[in-house]
Scaffold this motif. Structure first.
Motif, PDB file in Angstrom:
ATOM      1  N   ARG A   1     -27.774 -59.303  14.368  1.00  0.00           N
ATOM      2  CA  ARG A   1     -27.579 -59.717  16.009  1.00  0.00           C
ATOM      3  C   ARG A   1     -26.734 -58.844  16.896  1.00  0.00           C
ATOM      4  NH1 ARG A   1     -27.340 -66.384  17.043  1.00  0.00           N
ATOM      5  NH2 ARG A   1     -29.304 -66.346  17.082  1.00  0.00           N
ATOM      6  N   ARG A   2     -26.297 -57.946  15.920  1.00  0.00           N
ATOM      7  CA  ARG A   2     -25.109 -56.965  16.422  1.00  0.00           C
ATOM      8  C   ARG A   2     -26.562 -55.944  17.961  1.00  0.00           C
ATOM      9  NH1 ARG A   2     -20.987 -54.540  13.288  1.00  0.00           N
ATOM     10  NH2 ARG A   2     -22.594 -54.885  12.259  1.00  0.00           N
ATOM     11  N   LYS A   3     -26.029 -55.198  18.593  1.00  0.00           N
ATOM     12  CA  LYS A   3     -26.957 -54.143  19.052  1.00  0.00           C
ATOM     13  C   LYS A   3     -27.077 -52.613  18.337  1.00  0.00           C
ATOM     14  CE  LYS A   3     -27.270 -51.413  23.056  1.00  0.00           C
ATOM     15  NZ  LYS A   3     -27.493 -50.001  22.550  1.00  0.00           N
ATOM     16  N   ALA A   4     -28.091 -52.147  17.682  1.00  0.00           N
ATOM     17  CA  ALA A   4     -28.033 -50.652  16.333  1.00  0.00           C
ATOM     18  C   ALA A   4     -27.092 -49.744  17.674  1.00  0.00           C
ATOM     19  CB  ALA A   4     -29.315 -50.815  16.123  1.00  0.00           C
ATOM     20  N   TYR A   5     -26.770 -48.887  16.005  1.00  0.00           N
ATOM     21  CA  TYR A   5     -26.605 -47.603  16.612  1.00  0.00           C
ATOM     22  C   TYR A   5     -27.214 -46.999  15.410  1.00  0.00           C
ATOM     23  CZ  TYR A   5     -24.546 -43.160  17.382  1.00  0.00           C
ATOM     24  OH  TYR A   5     -24.452 -41.830  17.327  1.00  0.00           O
ATOM     25  N   THR A   6     -27.981 -46.161  15.278  1.00  0.00           N
ATOM     26  CA  THR A   6     -28.553 -45.261  14.525  1.00  0.00           C
ATOM     27  C   THR A   6     -28.004 -43.768  14.316  1.00  0.00           C
ATOM     28  OG1 THR A   6     -30.124 -46.674  14.724  1.00  0.00           O
ATOM     29  CG2 THR A   6     -30.817 -45.251  13.090  1.00  0.00           C
ATOM     30  N   VAL A   7     -28.363 -43.183  13.743  1.00  0.00           N
ATOM     31  CA  VAL A   7     -27.938 -41.702  13.641  1.00  0.00           C
ATOM     32  C   VAL A   7     -29.137 -41.067  12.422  1.00  0.00           C
ATOM     33  CG1 VAL A   7     -26.724 -39.386  13.367  1.00  0.00           C
ATOM     34  CG2 VAL A   7     -26.252 -41.453  14.675  1.00  0.00           C
ATOM     35  N   VAL A   8     -29.577 -40.570  11.988  1.00  0.00           N
ATOM     36  CA  VAL A   8     -30.818 -40.067  10.760  1.00  0.00           C
ATOM     37  C   VAL A   8     -29.458 -38.468  10.795  1.00  0.00           C
ATOM     38  CG1 VAL A   8     -32.519 -41.205  11.077  1.00  0.00           C
ATOM     39  CG2 VAL A   8     -32.213 -38.986  11.797  1.00  0.00           C
ATOM     40  N   ILE A   9     -29.373 -38.428   9.445  1.00  0.00           N
ATOM     41  CA  ILE A   9     -29.088 -36.830   8.858  1.00  0.00           C
ATOM     42  C   ILE A   9     -30.168 -35.773   8.904  1.00  0.00           C
ATOM     43  CG2 ILE A   9     -28.941 -36.630   6.530  1.00  0.00           C
ATOM     44  CD1 ILE A   9     -26.377 -35.892   6.015  1.00  0.00           C
ATOM     45  N   PRO A  10     -29.731 -34.814   9.077  1.00  0.00           N
ATOM     46  CA  PRO A  10     -30.759 -34.029   9.585  1.00  0.00           C
ATOM     47  C   PRO A  10     -30.459 -33.395   8.076  1.00  0.00           C
ATOM     48  CG  PRO A  10     -29.038 -33.329  11.555  1.00  0.00           C
ATOM     49  CD  PRO A  10     -28.309 -34.125  10.572  1.00  0.00           C
ATOM     50  N   PRO A  11     -31.839 -33.582   7.010  1.00  0.00           N
ATOM     51  CA  PRO A  11     -31.603 -33.669   5.844  1.00  0.00           C
ATOM     52  C   PRO A  11     -31.094 -31.986   5.124  1.00  0.00           C
ATOM     53  CG  PRO A  11     -33.909 -33.907   6.105  1.00  0.00           C
ATOM     54  CD  PRO A  11     -33.450 -34.180   7.494  1.00  0.00           C
ATOM     55  N   PRO A  12     -30.647 -31.651   4.689  1.00  0.00           N
ATOM     56  CA  PRO A  12     -30.033 -30.957   3.968  1.00  0.00           C
ATOM     57  C   PRO A  12     -31.168 -30.228   2.730  1.00  0.00           C
ATOM     58  CG  PRO A  12     -28.637 -31.746   3.138  1.00  0.00           C
ATOM     59  CD  PRO A  12     -29.622 -32.637   4.497  1.00  0.00           C
ATOM     60  N   ASN A  13     -31.149 -28.897   3.019  1.00  0.00           N
ATOM     61  CA  ASN A  13     -31.742 -28.847   1.784  1.00  0.00           C
ATOM     62  C   ASN A  13     -31.265 -28.853   0.653  1.00  0.00           C
ATOM     63  OD1 ASN A  13     -33.600 -27.715   3.386  1.00  0.00           O
ATOM     64  ND2 ASN A  13     -33.266 -25.214   3.006  1.00  0.00           N
ATOM     65  N   VAL A  14     -32.318 -29.746  -0.717  1.00  0.00           N
ATOM     66  CA  VAL A  14     -31.473 -29.616  -2.555  1.00  0.00           C
ATOM     67  C   VAL A  14     -31.041 -28.613  -3.016  1.00  0.00           C
ATOM     68  CG1 VAL A  14     -33.094 -31.455  -2.779  1.00  0.00           C
ATOM     69  CG2 VAL A  14     -34.217 -29.480  -2.577  1.00  0.00           C
ATOM     70  N   THR A  15     -31.880 -27.116  -1.974  1.00  0.00           N
ATOM     71  CA  THR A  15     -31.319 -25.535  -2.710  1.00  0.00           C
ATOM     72  C   THR A  15     -29.803 -25.750  -2.191  1.00  0.00           C
ATOM     73  OG1 THR A  15     -32.179 -24.500  -0.764  1.00  0.00           O
ATOM     74  CG2 THR A  15     -33.176 -24.842  -2.299  1.00  0.00           C
ATOM     75  N   GLY A  16     -28.971 -26.418  -1.203  1.00  0.00           N
ATOM     76  CA  GLY A  16     -28.497 -25.800  -0.696  1.00  0.00           C
ATOM     77  C   GLY A  16     -27.086 -26.344  -1.571  1.00  0.00           C
ATOM     78  N   VAL A  17     -25.736 -25.803  -0.770  1.00  0.00           N
ATOM     79  CA  VAL A  17     -24.758 -26.404  -0.846  1.00  0.00           C
ATOM     80  C   VAL A  17     -24.139 -26.688   0.033  1.00  0.00           C
ATOM     81  CG1 VAL A  17     -24.532 -25.833  -3.109  1.00  0.00           C
ATOM     82  CG2 VAL A  17     -23.519 -24.154  -1.402  1.00  0.00           C
ATOM     83  N   LEU A  18     -23.417 -27.526   0.204  1.00  0.00           N
ATOM     84  CA  LEU A  18     -22.173 -27.114   2.314  1.00  0.00           C
ATOM     85  C   LEU A  18     -21.485 -26.072   2.066  1.00  0.00           C
ATOM     86  CD1 LEU A  18     -21.572 -29.918   3.494  1.00  0.00           C
ATOM     87  CD2 LEU A  18     -19.125 -30.258   2.737  1.00  0.00           C
ATOM     88  N   HIS A  19     -22.166 -25.316   3.584  1.00  0.00           N
ATOM     89  CA  HIS A  19     -21.081 -24.292   4.202  1.00  0.00           C
ATOM     90  C   HIS A  19     -21.037 -25.495   5.428  1.00  0.00           C
ATOM     91  CE1 HIS A  19     -25.945 -23.743   6.059  1.00  0.00           C
ATOM     92  NE2 HIS A  19     -25.060 -24.699   7.044  1.00  0.00           N
ATOM     93  N   MET A  20     -20.633 -24.442   6.205  1.00  0.00           N
ATOM     94  CA  MET A  20     -19.104 -24.263   7.472  1.00  0.00           C
ATOM     95  C   MET A  20     -20.891 -25.241   8.918  1.00  0.00           C
ATOM     96  SD  MET A  20     -16.274 -24.241   6.860  1.00  0.00           S
ATOM     97  CE  MET A  20     -15.940 -24.208   8.410  1.00  0.00           C
ATOM     98  N   GLY A  21     -21.482 -24.352   8.418  1.00  0.00           N
ATOM     99  CA  GLY A  21     -22.585 -25.823  10.167  1.00  0.00           C
ATOM    100  C   GLY A  21     -22.819 -26.747   8.884  1.00  0.00           C
ATOM    101  N   HIS A  22     -22.913 -27.051   8.412  1.00  0.00           N
ATOM    102  CA  HIS A  22     -23.061 -28.882   8.048  1.00  0.00           C
ATOM    103  C   HIS A  22     -21.631 -29.301   8.065  1.00  0.00           C
ATOM    104  CE1 HIS A  22     -25.802 -26.976   4.546  1.00  0.00           C
ATOM    105  NE2 HIS A  22     -26.251 -27.911   5.466  1.00  0.00           N
ATOM    106  N   MET A  23     -20.420 -28.622   7.406  1.00  0.00           N
ATOM    107  CA  MET A  23     -19.136 -29.311   8.205  1.00  0.00           C
ATOM    108  C   MET A  23     -19.232 -29.773   9.659  1.00  0.00           C
ATOM    109  SD  MET A  23     -17.132 -29.174   5.663  1.00  0.00           S
ATOM    110  CE  MET A  23     -15.667 -29.264   5.698  1.00  0.00           C
ATOM    111  N   LEU A  24     -19.392 -28.221  10.594  1.00  0.00           N
ATOM    112  CA  LEU A  24     -19.533 -28.991  11.401  1.00  0.00           C
ATOM    113  C   LEU A  24     -20.188 -30.369  12.565  1.00  0.00           C
ATOM    114  CD1 LEU A  24     -18.329 -28.391  14.608  1.00  0.00           C
ATOM    115  CD2 LEU A  24     -19.974 -26.476  15.185  1.00  0.00           C
TER     116      LEU A  24
END
Length: 890
Positions: A32-55
């Motif tokens: 019943r609460r108000k929803a707050y929704t965010v969808v992640i920009p899906p990182p590529n399966v080829t990727g590893v975490l870089h500073m851009g993702h971190m930010l």
RNA sequence: GGGAGUUUAGCUCAGCUGGUUCAGAGCACUUGCCUUACAAGCAAGGGGUCAUUGGUUCGAAUCCAAUAACUCCCACCA
């Protein structure tokens, strides 16, 4: 309770993250609460975490955690993107290393390898995000090629085809000769490149005369089918109706005349190769020229290349030039810089190529997508990206959505041959969600019951990501399900500006088309993370720090805080490890404050002093004040400002001022009331800080609590919205009190400064004599606090100025510190005279305004009154200063 | 070639509809302190013709114009 003398982020962070996971705190179900929704920009399966993702993910986490604490039903959906072209490149490379050639595999065999690869590497990046503290609903983790998403994509393709928005056609497309696929216009990056401009001689048929044509791509002469000049070009009128011989090839081609040609460029004569240049193609269509394709798909020349067949296009360029030079057909060669299209994914030089591809009509979709941004149904932060967005949508072209790859959503188009009523053999195509459906349609529509052949191509990666906010909640296959109705539209999208066209714009289109509603309300564009020298972080430069190492070194909280402090929306982030130090130091500071407070002994017998009661009251006022400004910051997505205010509230107001105010003398206990208030204040500060630094705040919150095992700061909002209780948003605060305290703080600083500049020990008690200068009634409530923090014995209020004392001013108030020893008259005079000079200058500037009749008449009364006040204060101050100087000279 | 944006302290940036929040913040820096929470610290300081030049105005970091430098996006000049 024993508290470690150093804060150790590693153990704390791991412990709490696991705790949150166990409690499934990040999991959301519609309620019943108000929803707050965010969808992640899906990182590529080829990727590893870089500073851009971190930010990017830190920002998302701050917003999500804050919403959760404010009592909303926060849902942050994670997932990954199959990234068809880059993944295919990786898999092909991996196969090559194992001695396997993709071409020797069947589609099914190949896909088996690709899935294996995805299973092995595809999840790495999401695991890494946990170290950062990302509060994603992991139970909802999705993949752009899992069943729900796959079926959604296919369904949409069929639907758009039936609506006439998707079509198949033979067009000039951008061909990537390395990946062996077409790519969209957006996937072509134009880069400046230093090349040559070759001037070649085309002899006129049957004559000794020739025309010189300039080209950057001599290898394409094998495909020349005309030479074009401007119809009004004086120099070439004699060529009208003639034909010329393509150098080295011997083919005889016509001279055509068209206004497309720029007379200023080169020699004003252009060779036409309809098969390999979009403009030439257009001219070829216009004049009915033959189109000779001279390239194989991989960029080598084909049989039409004659003796150069099978040679690579760039090797061929050299070979041809050598041959032409030997044949005396080269006029000259100049250095030339132009922009050459490269493939975004493989960096190969793009080859324009005529081929049959699938396209999507964009015009009608673009119109709606533009409207909702123009009228601020969707807001961009910062708003300047509206311009970029508008420009693209107003000049939109059809989207090439087919890719000649195997990894991806296979196009659900099925072909078969049949003989028409008029006896022609024709290839027909039917589009359907699966082969059975396709059969039915083929039978119904054409009476065909034979075999079908499915299109070999897959869809552009972005053709699945554009559905992401909808398909994540299964809103394509089941448009009326509870989840999509509850969570959609999402609230905030956090992404980098470089995918505004690829992704943001197209999601908005899909939202309008499939939900009749925007997919999100706000788009927060992050900046690009750069190194100290301002270069983009990239693997090839090796200038990107490993985020996981950073987290281990500074703690996730430290890294998060460092990045957030230096990255306002849309601004690039010049990253330097030292910004993480600030975050780590802050964590350390808070930890030490905790050690102090938890080290206090309480004594119920001790009564709360007026000073302590005042300190508590003041701190609460300060918090309310800062809270209000933070609310505003968040409303405007100014996260770095919100964090900075909180940082200063904790470090300056709480640690440097409040704790010093109430800190009991060594060995003495503190009264119960002040202690409890301090704990409560500390807790609230942890609440305010939690979205930014989730780990240390959770840890401290628990230590402060008389502690219910099961409670956690991270979930508080879920049941009781304790953030609301703890962070009353509409609390009134008393600005006058805060001002009074600031006067006290200035007095304290004045005394400390006096000690500092005269080399007096802080331990030596001083007395303070205050000569009130203005007619404002003085608030003496803070006297006790001044005495404590400035180590002042007595504060006397007096009309007369004391002798043998040093002075400083707070506003128009004169403060004196009597000195036991003789004072250095000369240096004192120097200081006073300097202050006098400044004040006189100040007065002059004020007088100038007030003497100006136009100002007095024209400016609002309030402003004039303020100037008058300034004048009076300055005069008073000058008078006081002069008097002091006179006395010292005495 | 077209468009957008930026220029304020050594660095990264605030500064909303012109006037006491008008020249700010954090970091860095300087000086003094191992003061029993914290040297990853404490206290006190120094530091800017608000890119340049004009204009509007009683008044400009703020509005307008031009110039310069940088950044980004878009575009088929071979």
């Amino acid at each position: 309770m024993e508290i470690a003398s150093k804060y150790d982020p590693r153990s704390v962070e791991e412990r709490w993250y696991n705790f949150w996971l166990e409690k499934r705190l990040f999991h959301s179900e519609p309620d019943r609460r108000k929803a707050y929704t965010v969808v992640i920009p899906p990182p590529n399966v080829t990727g590893v975490l870089h500073m851009g993702h971190m930010l990017n993910n830190t920002i998302q986490d701050v917003l999500v955690r804050r919403a959760r604490m404010l009592g909303k039903n926060a849902c942050w959906v994670p997932g990954t993107d199959h990234a068809s072209i880059s993944t295919e490149a990786k898999v092909v490379k991996m196969l090559a290393e194992r001695g396997i050639n993709k071409r020797d595999l069947s589609r099914e065999e190949y896909l088996k390898y690709a899935w294996e690869w995805k299973e092995k590497y595809g999840g790495i990046i999401l695991k890494q995000l946990r170290k950062l503290g990302a509060s994603c609903d992991w139970d909802r983790t999705a993949f752009t090629m899992d069943d729900i998403r796959y079926e959604s994509v296919i369904k949409v393709f069929v639907d758009l085809y039936n609506k006439g928005l998707i079509y198949r056609g033979v067009r000039m497309v951008n061909w990537d000769p390395q990946a062996l696929t077409a790519v969209s216009d957006e996937e072509v990056i134009y880069k400046e490149s230093h090349g040559k401009l070759f001037y070649l001689r085309y002899y006129v048929e049957g004559e000794e005369k020739y025309i010189v044509v300039a080209t950057t791509r001599p290898e394409t002469i094998m495909g020349d089918t005309a030479v074009c000049v401007h119809p009004e070009d004086e120099r070439y009128q004699w060529l009208k109706g003639k034909r010329v011989i393509v150098p080295g090839v011997g083919r005889i081609v016509p001279i055509i005349m068209d206004e497309y040609v720029d007379r200023e460029f080169g020699t004003g004569a252009l060779k036409i190769t309809p098969a390999h240049d979009i403009n030439d193609y257009n001219l070829g269509m216009k004049y009915g020229l033959e189109s000779i394709d001279i390239f194989n798909d991989n960029g080598t020349l084909n049989a039409n290349g004659g003796k150069y067949a099978n040679m690579d296009r760039f090797a061929c360029r050299k070979a041809i030039m050598k041959d032409l030079e030997e044949a005396g057909l080269v006029e000259k060669i100049e250095d030339y810089t132009n922009k050459v299209g490269h493939s975004e994914r493989t960096d190969a030089v793009i080859e324009p190529k005529l081929s049959a591809q699938w396209f999507m009509k964009m015009e009608s979709l673009a119109k709606k997508a533009l409207e909702v941004v123009e009228d601020d149904t969707i807001q961009f932060h910062p708003a300047k990206f509206k311009n970029t967005y508008r420009h693209w949508l107003e000049n939109i072209k059809d989207w090439c959505i087919s890719r000649q790859l195997w990894w991806g959503h296979r196009i659900p188009a099925y072909y078969f041959e049949r003989v028409t009523e008029s006896g022609d053999r024709r290839t027909e195509v039917v589009v359907a969600v699966n082969e059975d459906e396709a059969r039915k349609i083929a039978a119904e529509k054409y009476g065909y019951n034979g075999d079908l052949r499915q299109d070999e191509d897959v869809l552009d990666t972005w053709f699945s990501s554009w559905l992401w906010p909808i398909s994540l909640f299964d809103g394509i296959r089941n448009p009326d399900n509870e989840e999509i109705k509850y969570y959609y539209p999402t609230d905030d999208l956090i992404t980098a500006p470089d995918i505004i066209f690829f992704w943001v714009a197209r999601m908005i289109m899909a939202g309008e088309e499939y939900r009749g509603e925007v997919p999100f309300r706000h788009v927060y564009f992050t900046g690009i993370v750069r190194d100290k020298l301002g270069r983009k972080m990239s693997k090839s430069l090796g200038n990107s720090p490993d985020p996981i190492e950073l987290i281990e070194k500074y703690g996730a909280d430290g890294v998060r805080m460092g990045m957030l402090l230096t990255a306002p929306a849309g601004n690039d982030l010049p990253f330097d490890e030292s910004i993480c130090e600030q975050g780590r130091n802050f964590a350390n500071k808070i930890w030490n404050a905790l050690r102090l407070v938890k080290g206090w002994e309480t004594d119920g017998e001790v009564r709360q002093s007026d000073e302590n009661a005042l300190a508590v009251e003041w701190m609460e006022q300060r918090m309310a004040c800062v809270l209000e400004s933070i609310e505003k910051d968040f409303d405007q997505y100014r996260l770095s400002e919100a964090l900075m205010s909180t940082y200063k509230l904790v470090w300056d107001d709480f640690c440097s001022w409040y704790l010093e105010m109430v800190k009991p003398a060594y060995g003495k206990p503190i009264d119960r009331e002040t202690y409890d208030s301090t704990i409560r204040i500390f807790e609230r500060l942890m609440c305010m800080l939690h979205p930014f630094m989730p780990f240390i705040t959770e840890e401290i919150w628990h230590i402060l609590q008389t502690c219910e095992e099961n409670e956690t700061l991270a979930q508080l909002g879920a049941e009781s919205s304790i953030m609301m209780q703890h962070m009353p948003c509409s609390v009134f605060y008393d600005q006058r009190m805060l001002d009074d305290c600031n006067v006290a703080r200035e007095m304290i600083a004045g005394v400390r400064n006096m000690r500092n500049s005269r080399g007096l020990s802080p331990k030596e008690e001083l007395n303070l004599i205050v000569v009130a200068g203005s007619d404002k009634p003085l608030n003496r409530r803070f006297d006790g606090i001044v005495r404590k923090l400035a180590n002042v014995g007595e504060i006397t209020y007096s009309e007369a100025k004391p002798e043998g004392a040093l002075g400083f001013m707070v506003g128009t108030m004169e403060c004196f510190v009597p000195m036991k020893e003789n004072i250095d008259v000369e240096s004192e005079l120097k200081k006073l005279e300097e202050e006098l000079r400044y004040s006189e200058g100040f007065l002059m500037s004020v007088m100038k305004k007030l003497d100006n009749e136009k100002f007095v008449k024209g400016a609002p009364e309030k402003v004039v009154a303020l100037e008058r006040q300034k004048k009076a204060d300055a005069e008073k101050k000058i008078e006081a200063l002069k008097e002091r100087i006179g006395e010292l000279r005495g």
